[in-house]
Design a protein around this motif. Sequence first.
Motif, mmCIF file in Angstrom:
data_model
loop_
_atom_site.group_PDB
_atom_site.id
_atom_site.type_symbol
_atom_site.label_atom_id
_atom_site.label_comp_id
_atom_site.label_asym_id
_atom_site.label_seq_id
_atom_site.Cartn_x
_atom_site.Cartn_y
_atom_site.Cartn_z
ATOM 1 N N TYR A 214 0.810 -1.225 0.000
ATOM 2 C CA TYR A 214 0.000 0.000 0.000
ATOM 3 C C TYR A 214 0.847 1.280 0.000
ATOM 4 N N LYS A 215 2.112 1.164 -0.350
ATOM 5 C CA LYS A 215 3.019 2.313 -0.295
ATOM 6 C C LYS A 215 2.514 3.482 -1.126
ATOM 7 N N ASP A 216 2.154 3.220 -2.367
ATOM 8 C CA ASP A 216 1.657 4.289 -3.242
ATOM 9 C C ASP A 216 0.364 4.889 -2.705
ATOM 10 N N PHE A 217 -0.480 4.034 -2.163
ATOM 11 C CA PHE A 217 -1.754 4.474 -1.593
ATOM 12 C C PHE A 217 -1.506 5.390 -0.397
ATOM 13 N N LEU A 218 -0.550 5.011 0.446
ATOM 14 C CA LEU A 218 -0.226 5.808 1.625
ATOM 15 C C LEU A 218 0.405 7.147 1.260
ATOM 16 N N ASN A 219 1.103 7.168 0.148
ATOM 17 C CA ASN A 219 1.804 8.390 -0.271
ATOM 18 C C ASN A 219 0.938 9.353 -1.085
ATOM 19 N N GLU A 220 -0.320 9.005 -1.305
ATOM 20 C CA GLU A 220 -1.216 9.895 -2.048
ATOM 21 C C GLU A 220 -1.364 11.220 -1.297
ATOM 22 N N ILE A 221 -1.312 12.299 -2.086
ATOM 23 C CA ILE A 221 -1.366 13.658 -1.518
ATOM 24 C C ILE A 221 -2.607 14.392 -2.011
ATOM 25 N N THR A 222 -3.224 15.125 -1.115
ATOM 26 C CA THR A 222 -4.369 15.962 -1.475
ATOM 27 C C THR A 222 -3.979 17.425 -1.333
#
Length: 202
Positions: free
Chosen positions: A109-117
């Motif tokens: 889930y690394k990419d998911f955790l690194n998502e930025i808003t």
Amino acid sequence: MDSLTHEILIWKHIQTERVDDYKYLLTELLELGYIILSVTIDGKRGVSNLFKDYPIQMCHFHQKRIIQRYITLHPKLEASQDLKKIMTRLKYSDETRFTKALDIWNIKYKDFLNEITLHPDSQKSSYTHKKLVAAYRSIRNNLPYLFTYKNHKKLNLTNTTNLIEGGVFSPLKILIKIHRGLSKNLKLKIVDDYLVSYKKRE
């Protein structure tokens, strides 16, 4: 509280928990001649650093509650659900297996955790899933203290603070509630008398 003898060793009346209060009590215990073999904590920030010279066990119950606070009891996100499953195996795992499961989860889930808003109003950004990120960081930060009770079996460490939470604080809260009409000074006297006589009443 001594987790082996169940004796209340020392206490202090405070308004809110501070690291300085723990430092004061630690100093008092050492000056009284006590030898500290280990410490079980509930995750209060800064406390682990204060007790860095001793084996530290993080309370499993409090760690689970911290994670529950971040991802809720019934998480909707797949990543949160998988993290919850890892936490349910905490008691039955060891440091190596638990760390491996956490590492695999992080890679997945690394990419998911690194998502930025991006927040247009303030032009600032934050993690899209910041509560999930906070949950993961909490486990990762406390990981060195989650399996001390298994890594130091000779110390007979408990993996929770239930002994003092349920055995001492819960009955004490009920006692104070019964006498809620009394002045603060009288309530504090009740607390002192209760803690002094606790071992005798066990």
